[in-house]
Design a protein around this motif. Structure first.
Motif, PDB file in Angstrom:
ATOM      1  N   LEU A 104     -23.433 107.227  56.871  1.00  0.00           N
ATOM      2  CA  LEU A 104     -23.026 106.727  55.550  1.00  0.00           C
ATOM      3  C   LEU A 104     -24.092 105.775  55.009  1.00  0.00           C
ATOM      4  N   TYR A 105     -24.106 105.590  53.702  1.00  0.00           N
ATOM      5  CA  TYR A 105     -25.038 104.629  53.116  1.00  0.00           C
ATOM      6  C   TYR A 105     -24.556 103.223  53.456  1.00  0.00           C
ATOM      7  N   PRO A 106     -25.333 102.476  54.208  1.00  0.00           N
ATOM      8  CA  PRO A 106     -24.842 101.186  54.703  1.00  0.00           C
ATOM      9  C   PRO A 106     -24.614 100.151  53.611  1.00  0.00           C
ATOM     10  N   ARG A 107     -25.317 100.282  52.488  1.00  0.00           N
ATOM     11  CA  ARG A 107     -25.230  99.227  51.474  1.00  0.00           C
ATOM     12  C   ARG A 107     -24.180  99.520  50.398  1.00  0.00           C
ATOM     13  N   LEU A 108     -23.470 100.648  50.543  1.00  0.00           N
ATOM     14  CA  LEU A 108     -22.377 100.930  49.603  1.00  0.00           C
ATOM     15  C   LEU A 108     -21.050 100.554  50.254  1.00  0.00           C
ATOM     16  N   THR A 109     -20.035 100.346  49.450  1.00  0.00           N
ATOM     17  CA  THR A 109     -18.696 100.107  49.991  1.00  0.00           C
ATOM     18  C   THR A 109     -18.025 101.468  50.195  1.00  0.00           C
ATOM     19  N   PRO A 110     -16.952 101.533  50.986  1.00  0.00           N
ATOM     20  CA  PRO A 110     -16.251 102.812  51.140  1.00  0.00           C
ATOM     21  C   PRO A 110     -15.812 103.400  49.802  1.00  0.00           C
ATOM     22  N   ARG A 111     -15.340 102.552  48.902  1.00  0.00           N
ATOM     23  CA  ARG A 111     -14.876 103.059  47.597  1.00  0.00           C
ATOM     24  C   ARG A 111     -16.041 103.679  46.817  1.00  0.00           C
ATOM     25  N   GLU A 112     -17.179 102.972  46.838  1.00  0.00           N
ATOM     26  CA  GLU A 112     -18.360 103.506  46.137  1.00  0.00           C
ATOM     27  C   GLU A 112     -18.853 104.787  46.802  1.00  0.00           C
ATOM     28  N   THR A 113     -18.776 104.821  48.129  1.00  0.00           N
ATOM     29  CA  THR A 113     -19.218 106.013  48.873  1.00  0.00           C
ATOM     30  C   THR A 113     -18.386 107.219  48.452  1.00  0.00           C
ATOM     31  N   LEU A 114     -17.085 107.042  48.441  1.00  0.00           N
ATOM     32  CA  LEU A 114     -16.202 108.165  48.089  1.00  0.00           C
ATOM     33  C   LEU A 114     -16.413 108.581  46.632  1.00  0.00           C
ATOM     34  N   ASP A 115     -16.562 107.604  45.774  1.00  0.00           N
ATOM     35  CA  ASP A 115     -16.798 107.891  44.352  1.00  0.00           C
ATOM     36  C   ASP A 115     -18.080 108.722  44.197  1.00  0.00           C
ATOM     37  N   PHE A 116     -19.148 108.297  44.893  1.00  0.00           N
ATOM     38  CA  PHE A 116     -20.431 109.005  44.797  1.00  0.00           C
ATOM     39  C   PHE A 116     -20.306 110.448  45.289  1.00  0.00           C
ATOM     40  N   PHE A 117     -19.722 110.626  46.475  1.00  0.00           N
ATOM     41  CA  PHE A 117     -19.660 111.988  47.036  1.00  0.00           C
ATOM     42  C   PHE A 117     -18.703 112.885  46.238  1.00  0.00           C
ATOM     43  N   ALA A 118     -17.681 112.298  45.652  1.00  0.00           N
ATOM     44  CA  ALA A 118     -16.789 113.108  44.808  1.00  0.00           C
ATOM     45  C   ALA A 118     -17.554 113.607  43.587  1.00  0.00           C
ATOM     46  N   ARG A 119     -18.265 112.698  42.927  1.00  0.00           N
ATOM     47  CA  ARG A 119     -18.959 113.079  41.685  1.00  0.00           C
ATOM     48  C   ARG A 119     -20.109 114.040  41.960  1.00  0.00           C
ATOM     49  N   ILE A 120     -20.881 113.774  43.004  1.00  0.00           N
ATOM     50  CA  ILE A 120     -22.061 114.612  43.238  1.00  0.00           C
ATOM     51  C   ILE A 120     -21.654 116.006  43.733  1.00  0.00           C
ATOM     52  N   ASN A 121     -20.458 116.092  44.295  1.00  0.00           N
ATOM     53  CA  ASN A 121     -20.001 117.405  44.747  1.00  0.00           C
ATOM     54  C   ASN A 121     -19.143 118.115  43.701  1.00  0.00           C
ATOM     55  N   GLY A 122     -19.142 117.582  42.493  1.00  0.00           N
ATOM     56  CA  GLY A 122     -18.547 118.298  41.372  1.00  0.00           C
ATOM     57  C   GLY A 122     -17.052 118.143  41.226  1.00  0.00           C
ATOM     58  N   PHE A 123     -16.462 117.132  41.838  1.00  0.00           N
ATOM     59  CA  PHE A 123     -15.033 116.909  41.635  1.00  0.00           C
ATOM     60  C   PHE A 123     -14.837 116.456  40.181  1.00  0.00           C
ATOM     61  N   PRO A 124     -13.795 116.935  39.497  1.00  0.00           N
ATOM     62  CA  PRO A 124     -13.634 116.583  38.082  1.00  0.00           C
ATOM     63  C   PRO A 124     -13.644 115.068  37.880  1.00  0.00           C
ATOM     64  N   SER A 125     -14.515 114.603  37.002  1.00  0.00           N
ATOM     65  CA  SER A 125     -14.749 113.161  36.899  1.00  0.00           C
ATOM     66  C   SER A 125     -13.496 112.402  36.461  1.00  0.00           C
ATOM     67  N   ASP A 126     -12.612 113.041  35.685  1.00  0.00           N
ATOM     68  CA  ASP A 126     -11.419 112.311  35.238  1.00  0.00           C
ATOM     69  C   ASP A 126     -10.399 112.141  36.363  1.00  0.00           C
ATOM     70  N   ARG A 127     -10.633 112.822  37.493  1.00  0.00           N
ATOM     71  CA  ARG A 127      -9.676 112.690  38.603  1.00  0.00           C
ATOM     72  C   ARG A 127     -10.277 111.978  39.819  1.00  0.00           C
ATOM     73  N   VAL A 128     -11.532 111.503  39.646  1.00  0.00           N
ATOM     74  CA  VAL A 128     -12.217 110.892  40.797  1.00  0.00           C
ATOM     75  C   VAL A 128     -11.491 109.633  41.271  1.00  0.00           C
ATOM     76  N   ASN A 129     -11.158 108.742  40.334  1.00  0.00           N
ATOM     77  CA  ASN A 129     -10.522 107.476  40.731  1.00  0.00           C
ATOM     78  C   ASN A 129      -9.213 107.720  41.481  1.00  0.00           C
ATOM     79  N   GLU A 130      -8.451 108.643  40.949  1.00  0.00           N
ATOM     80  CA  GLU A 130      -7.157 108.974  41.562  1.00  0.00           C
ATOM     81  C   GLU A 130      -7.372 109.513  42.986  1.00  0.00           C
TER      82      GLU A 130
END
Lengths: 465, 250
Positions: free
Chosen positions: B93-119
């Motif tokens: 994992l990227y050591p300087r990101l938080t778990p929330r930021e990590t999940l947000d990044f991997f969701a967006r970069i893998n094409g998860f619909p952006s309006d549902r990322v937070n949820e």
């Protein structure tokens, strides 16, 4: 059912995927060709933001790309000029211990002048051998001996000063005696000429009168133009250095490289985002440095200029700002691409640092050459990367804009950047370089894969088209 | 009906300076069905990781084909990766990101619909019990928490196919059990899971079908019951040794 879900359902049906497993958007399916560039842009943006966010939490990168550009050169200049002012003050403050022998009878006034000068202390006359010894040990600063004049006229004399040039105090004593003698000579000549009815204007047949047409602003711009381009290149390079290593070797060392290789973005998007991240930090470092030096140079130099009566104004013409910003972008774009090519072969942070250092030195060399006075921004120089941007920035600071050279600088820089990015992409198409299992350097890579065209070279079968 | 994962004649050849041409994977075939855990069982160096790296498009196959959700891993690597969550010991994992930021990044970069990322991120933070640590930097987390974030990272874009390459290596017993439970949950959700291991016990407990891989080739591929029937051995360890000895010509 939303549009996303409908597309997802079509995808699932196409591959016979059970509905129970539905639940994600497979962006690529049902996507038209027109959607691909915007998705690539989205991917680059997401990756770029991730790189920057991580970088701004890394102390080394923040120090090198933000703090050093803002603080280092202003601090170095402050330390240097404060040091000069301090040494000058010290030199002004001490008293020169001088032994004088053979005062000429006709020039008692000169003796009185020396005795009145508080910066010169007359030491008791001793034999010359003792005086020489004291000079050597530093107990005496200069020995002055009056002798007869070379012309044989009764009142003329020669003052022979023995001193030690390697000692600051001794050299200062010699200078004080020379200045004292010069003033006395001028007064003497003026008086003698006047007694014969000749005005100074008549006996000084040839005179030099100089007038500096440069305004204080132009003088300031000249000084800035001498200093800033060198700092600028160094700072852009420093700004790119750690991010370039961090984005390549750093990822491999932290084991996050493979994680990144499994995301759904294209390899091209990943390389582009990393490149933009490195270039951004280089550009920021360069611009911060320009701003910091421009804003701090006046208060730093003012103590040094206080005694000279000079007044310098350090400001950058408004028209130069976009040229300087564009220069920072071009320079950072070039250096970032170059550094990433070198760092692509590194597997550890230390590897990366040692691989990039030769490139770092290489780009600084031509900038040193620019310190030679009298170099003009010719079309020839505009065709040389790094030098062209440096010259462009230097001229912009002084308010000069040679548009053909600026145009050529842009064309050459953009062409070189495009070529380097293409080269970086080509190198990273080799699977072993991409995953970090290639053990050679850039030179080895060129020898094996380009010059010899070894088809069986490790990973050659793993080239992604 | 196309299988979510289909592998046919997949081959990987490396060129090694000292050993010459090395066939790390030598023409393997298998298919994985939706909602099953497919185990790749092999000793170290058998070709498990190379196979999975080809499926994850990290390595380019030297020969053969593999498709994920119908996308060829060589011809359409990005589309294949969209359908995939990949977990291994070397995907940190990227050591300087938080778990929330990590999940947000991997969701967006893998094409998860952006309006549902937070949820989605909020749901995974709750599911894996990351709440108290969701905004702390990853490098400050314990090994167990990092493992949870890694799993959440793997599934954040809700891919239909999950690859776990020796996921329990280096974990203590409790964390290894938790990892196996989580993988079983993903199966219950209908995911296709490819699970590589060299630990017999794990394969026995978890896998619906097991492929025994040795020296880059698959020597058997069946359910545990099928393998028992074919070899006459009960324990997977014995079954494994049976096939390895057969492959070695004993």
């Amino acid at each position: 059912m939303s549009g996303d879900d409908a597309r997802l359902a079509r995808t699932r049906n196409a591959v016979g995927w059970p509905r129970a497993c539905a639940g994600r958007l497979d962006v690529l399916n049902g996507e038209t060709m027109a959607d691909i560039p915007s998705r690539r842009l989205h991917d680059v943006w997401v990756l770029y933001r991730r790189e920057l966010r991580s970088a701004l939490r890394e102390r080394t990168i923040v120090v090198n790309s933000v703090l050093i550009p803002v603080l280092l050169y202003p601090f170095i200049m402050w330390a240097m000029f404060t040091g000069i002012t301090f040494v000058q003050g010290q030199t002004e403050g001490f008293v020169s211990r001088v032994m004088v022998t053979g005062w000429p009878q006709a020039h008692a006034e000169l003796k009185r002048n020396v005795e009145r000068d508080k910066r010169i202390q007359m030491m008791p006359a001793r034999d010359l051998a003792t005086a020489q010894r004291q000079l050597k040990t530093g107990d005496l600063d200069a020995v002055a001996e009056f002798a007869g004049g070379a012309t044989g006229l009764a009142d003329n004399f020669t003052l022979r000063v023995t001193f030690n040039q390697s000692k600051e105090r001794s050299a200062a004593a010699r200078d004080r005696l020379a200045a004292m003698l010069d003033r006395y000579r001028q007064a003497w000549l003026k008086r003698e000429a006047s007694s014969r009815g000749i005005t100074p204007a008549n006996w000084q047949l040839f005179a030099l009168e100089s007038r500096n047409t440069a305004s204080s602003r132009q003088m300031g711009a000249f000084l800035l133009g001498m200093m800033l381009p060198l700092f600028f290149v160094i700072m852009v390079a420093v700004g790119c250095f750690y991010p370039a290593v961090d984005a390549t070797a750093g990822e491999r060392e932290r084991n996050t490289w493979e994680t990144l290789m499994t995301v759904a973005a294209s390899r091209g998007s990943i390389v582009t985002a990393k490149y933009l991240y490195v270039a951004t930090l280089g550009c920021v470092a360069g611009l911060l440095n320009l701003a910091a030096v421009t804003l701090t140079i006046k208060p730093i130099l003012s103590p040094l200029l206080a005694g000279t009566g000079e007044s310098l104004e350090f400001s950058v013409p408004l028209g130069a700002v976009p040229v300087m910003a564009a220069g920072a972008v071009l320079l950072a774009g070039f250096i970032a691409a170059g550094m990433m090519i070198f760092a692509s072969f590194a597997r550890t942070f230390r590897d990366g640092q040692s691989m990039i250092t030769p490139f770092y030195m290489l780009i600084l060399l031509p900038v040193m050459f620019l310190q030679v006075p009298g170099i003009e921004f010719s079309l020839g120089l505009a065709a040389i990367p790094v030098i062209n941007v440096t010259m462009m920035v230097r001229e912009a600071i002084s308010g000069t804009f040679h548009w053909p050279q600026i145009g050529l600088t842009f064309a050459v820089s953009l062409a070189v950047i495009a070529a380097l990015v293409r080269l970086a992409t080509f190198i990273l198409r080799f699977e072993d370089v991409m995953i970090g299992s290639y053990s050679g350097s850039l030179a080895t890579f060129f020898r094996e894969r380009i010059l010899q065209g070894k088809k069986s070279a490790r990973g050659a079968e793993g080239i992604r088209r | 009906m196309t299988s979510p994962v289909s592998v046919s004649g997949l081959t990987k050849i490396f060129h090694d300076e000292s050993r010459g041409e090395v066939r790390a994977v030598d023409g393997i075939d298998f298919e994985c069905k939706g909602g099953e855990i497919f185990g790749l069982l092999g000793a170290n160096g058998a070709g498990k990781t190379t196979t999975l790296r080809m499926l994850a498009t990290i390595l380019l196959p030297s020969g053969g084909h593999a498709t994920l959700m119908g996308h060829d891993v060589a011809a359409e690597p990005e589309a294949a990766r969209h359908s995939l969550g990949f977990y291994s010991a070397s995907t940190a994992l990227y050591p300087r990101l938080t778990p929330r930021e990590t999940l947000d990044f991997f969701a967006r970069i893998n094409g998860f619909p952006s309006d549902r990322v937070n949820e989605r991120v909020t749901a995974l933070v709750a599911r894996f019990g990351l709440g108290d640590y969701a905004d702390a930097r990853v490098d400050k987390l314990s090994q167990g928490m990092k493992q949870k974030v890694s799993i959440a990272r793997t599934v954040v874009h809700d891919p239909p196919i999950l690859i776990f390459d020796e996921p329990t290596v280096g974990l203590d017993v409790l964390n290894a059990i938790e990892m196996r439970n989580v993988i079983a949950e993903f199966r219950a959700e209908g995911k296709t899971i490819i699970f590589s291991t060299h630990i017999m016990n794990e394969a026995e407990k978890l896998c619906d079908r097991i492929a025994i891989i040795h020296r880059g080739r698959i020597h058997a591929c069946d359910t545990l019951a099928g393998l028992r029937e074919a070899t006459g051995h009960h324990y997977l360890e014995d079954i494994f040794v049976y096939y390895v000895e057969q492959a070695n010509g004993h």
